[in-house]
Design a protein around this motif. Structure first.
Motif, short mmCIF file in Angstrom:
data_model
loop_
_atom_site.label_atom_id
_atom_site.label_comp_id
_atom_site.label_asym_id
_atom_site.label_seq_id
_atom_site.Cartn_x
_atom_site.Cartn_y
_atom_site.Cartn_z
N UNK A 23 0.83 -1.22 0.00
CA UNK A 23 0.00 0.00 0.00
C UNK A 23 0.86 1.26 0.00
N UNK A 30 -4.61 4.97 -0.64
CA UNK A 30 -4.62 4.14 0.57
C UNK A 30 -6.00 3.62 0.93
N UNK A 33 -8.78 -0.14 -1.18
CA UNK A 33 -9.32 -1.46 -0.80
C UNK A 33 -10.78 -1.38 -0.35
N UNK A 70 -3.33 -1.01 6.33
CA UNK A 70 -4.75 -0.96 5.97
C UNK A 70 -5.46 -2.16 6.60
N UNK B 166 -15.35 3.00 13.76
CA UNK B 166 -14.29 3.81 13.15
C UNK B 166 -14.84 5.23 13.02
N UNK B 171 -8.93 7.17 9.27
CA UNK B 171 -7.89 6.82 8.29
C UNK B 171 -7.00 8.02 7.99
N UNK B 173 -3.87 7.32 6.14
CA UNK B 173 -3.52 6.87 4.79
C UNK B 173 -2.28 7.54 4.23
N UNK B 174 -1.28 7.72 5.06
CA UNK B 174 -0.06 8.37 4.60
C UNK B 174 0.97 7.31 4.20
N UNK B 175 1.05 7.08 2.89
CA UNK B 175 1.93 6.03 2.39
C UNK B 175 3.39 6.36 2.66
N UNK B 180 -1.22 4.39 8.77
CA UNK B 180 -2.47 4.11 8.09
C UNK B 180 -3.67 4.73 8.79
N UNK B 181 -3.82 4.46 10.07
CA UNK B 181 -4.99 4.99 10.79
C UNK B 181 -4.57 5.46 12.17
#
Lengths: 443, 443
Positions: A23, A30, A33, A70, B166, B171, B173-175, B180-181
């Motif tokens: 990912x 991100x 999915x 994720x 959640x 999230x 989502x920082x690659x 991720x969360x």
């Protein structure tokens, strides 16, 4: 002259790919999915390569560390309905638990998916070992292995009866006379067992495949007994050709003992792939993925699997064998995966650092060129270790694109994989016969 | 100036239509109800008419007489995933039982449908009174009404907690950084109740609507209590304007008592429609449908509902009131439907023959022109008896085509129905606010 045997190929969509850093490569956002289109795209690419099916693993609990990976999954029967609408021929294999479902509901949902997909549905039967799943269903922990498998056996038995409860020709459908169905061809299973009592019949006529294809992946004694009895295909972790051949022989033998034609039990080992045009490119691709973890992260993956901390391990030494308990004593993770990894480490006398680069999700790993991937698939197939394969690319979508565009043509040239679909259902692709209803009277 | 209130309209796809002879008219093949495209087509027509949603009733048992009527149904969450893929804006409402499901699985499946449809999913909550369903789930008969509703209450409470588990912005989502969360925004409900213990969190991030829209249809005391507490929309059977106004007031009052804004509880009575360009055409259409049953068949429909045989009834006399037990004593069928039918017969002093032509599925029936349908919808809407309607055409697809092409334009001209969708989610269509997660801390 009978046609040359052809291998089957399934595409395993494990989140962003079988490398858990996938990912972070930025091929997709991100949150991809959570978007059906992400899966539809992979399925369309796989269909372009005439693969047999796409496969979704599953479990009814939030696993992993949400801070770093994720987490969560769209429910597979729902998601694969979307995928079925976006494709025409490829099969769709959804994982679902026998421990945390009711047979009537699940039989019906798979029958619905089989109707909607025009006969392309399969159910991958799992029993779910983990406690996290159990705690979402009113239990403190997972039931004992033996109880889970006894329940699974009964669950499948009922499910087959429900799928068979409407005979193929039960529907008359004569609008003029008003005769809809022949009631003598709609049967009430009235099942009473130890775990379930289910009257039936199913509230759906028989689906295009008669019965949804059954897939099983357990490698324990219970799993092998169940799979050889009921499954149409077995997904398995095999890391050497010899082990693969041994497992293949064993499962075919077990199928025979249940009175089955062993050709109708397809053995499909997993293969994780990291493919590049040259070996150097493949390794560079793998290094880029591994670099996201750094040395520490890679070592952590090994440590976590064997139940030790990184601080307790010497990266340049082999695993401390005397401190690792028997595989059966591990409460988390797949015993099949762990055993395969320990065998690999022992066999090749790998250092922990070396092992950390060889394991990925737990299946056999190949880092190499399209030719090397085609070689190993052809070799295992012709050497009697596999009827097909469950391919687990490192990351999506590039991993499936490379496989379809560069490996599939080689397999076709070699005559071991189809050039086009010859049938419409997943049973057709896998070379499985249409199953008669157990309630149909012989003419 | 605030915009004029607009009504909501749902299209109820009850098999081939709300007239049980619809399948015999030959508009579609007798197996059309097993084909996703049949439903997708109706949904696309409904979307052309900017309707709020399509609706699928359901029950986990094979009902009816397979010899004479199409029986069985595709599972709604799976089928509506297909419909969502075939449409862009219309909502999809799936019925599912709280008595015969587990909260974790169902919460997840609806969340999946909401993700895949881009925020168009709704769950119609039912508890299933019949014994046939119970017998598919290990029970001899349905649990008591009070127990079913207590379970439903707990089921919904858990489901909302799972949907909220959640937070919206959990999230990251920082690659690049690999974050991720935010684990502080993923909550574990750890619910322990009388009927269920569910740890959570849900294995899916929050869905586009925050929570799937909740629909409820029970008319019993338990049903009204549950619906006024949790539901976003109530489907109801009301046969006179006065009854409709009374029910509307009662439900809004109940919502207020739960501390809710009554504007966020939408009351949607059902209306069965048989539409023709002229009244004569509408009646001719209805006669063609009724003719499939003949006199005897029509009388049988009345007799079966009141628990007597045709031979015991005089077609030209009113119902034998002294021989019909209290509605609450009936074990089969909807009490709401039966009560509405008995009230209709009593109010208009109908003969059994007359009644047999007025009942269809049990909702209010209108046989008439597009103008007459638009009149009644507008009248009920403006007179405070409805926020919207659940339309049940006699047969598909012609019944939905006539409604969309001939009734909808009239409602638009009169300013009581949208000309185009103004939002993307079903909550938007219904005028419902986005619900905050119960776990979100106020800033």
């Amino acid at each position: 002259m009978s046609p040359k045997p052809q291998m089957s190929i399934g595409m395993n969509i494990l989140g962003f790919g079988s490398h858990s850093a996938a990912w972070r490569m930025g091929e997709v956002p991100a949150n991809a999915y959570l978007d059906a289109e992400y899966y539809c795209n992979i399925a369309r690419i796989s269909e372009r390569g005439t693969l047999d099916a796409i496969f979704l693993a599953d479990g009814p609990a939030l696993g992993g560390d949400v801070a770093q990976h994720p987490a969560g999954r769209l429910e597979p029967t729902v998601l694969l309905t979307a995928v079925a609408l976006a494709t025409q021929r490829i099969g769709v294999i959804a994982t679902a638990s026998t421990t945390y479902n009711d047979p009537f509901n699940l039989a019906r949902r798979f029958s619905s998916l089989d109707h909607i997909s025009g006969g392309r549905a399969a159910w991958n039967v799992v029993t779910n070992a983990g406690d996290a799943a159990a705690q979402n269903f009113g239990l403190a922990g997972a039931p004992l292995h033996v109880d889970r498998y006894a329940r699974a056996d009964e669950f499948i038995d009922i499910t087959l009866k429900l799928w068979d409860s409407w005979e193929d020709d039960a529907i008359i459908g004569d609008a003029v006379s008003g005769r809809f169905a022949d009631p003598a061809k709609v049967h009430t299973p009235d099942f009473v067992g130890k775990h379930f009592s289910v009257k039936g019949p199913l509230n759906l006529p028989r689906s295009p495949q008669g019965r949804t294809v059954l897939v099983q992946a357990g490698s324990s004694e219970g799993g092998k007994a169940l799979g050889s009895r009921y499954a149409d295909a077995i997904f398995t972790t095999q890391t050497t050709l010899e082990d693969g051949q041994g497992f293949y022989q064993e499962m075919k033998h077990r199928a025979r003992q249940w009175g089955r034609n062993p050709a109708h039990l397809k053995i499909m080992p997993g293969l994780s792939t990291v493919i590049g045009s040259t070996e150097a490119e493949a390794h560079a691709r793998f290094d880029r993925l591994n670099d996201f973890y750094g040395e520490e992260g890679l070592l952590y993956q090994v440590a976590a699997r064997v139940g030790l901390s990184v601080a307790e391990l010497d990266p340049d030494a082999p695993l401390p064998w005397d401190r690792i308990g028997p595989v059966a004593s591990f409460e988390r993770g797949s015993h099949g995966f762990l055993e395969a990894q320990l065998n690999l480490a022992r066999r090749e006398n790998l250092s922990i650092r070396q092992l950390s680069r060889r394991i990925l999700v737990g299946h056999r790993l190949l880092v190499g060129t399209p030719e090397q991937v085609a070689d190993t698939l052809e070799h295992w197939f012709l050497a009697g270790a596999a009827d097909g394969f469950n391919i687990m690319p490192d990351m999506f979508p590039s991993g499936v694109e490379i496989f379809v565009d560069e490996v599939v043509p080689l397999l076709r040239q070699r005559g071991v994989f189809r050039h086009e679909y010859t049938g419409h259902t997943l049973r057709d692709h896998l070379g499985l016969p249409y199953p008669a209803s157990q309630y149909a009277r012989s003419a």
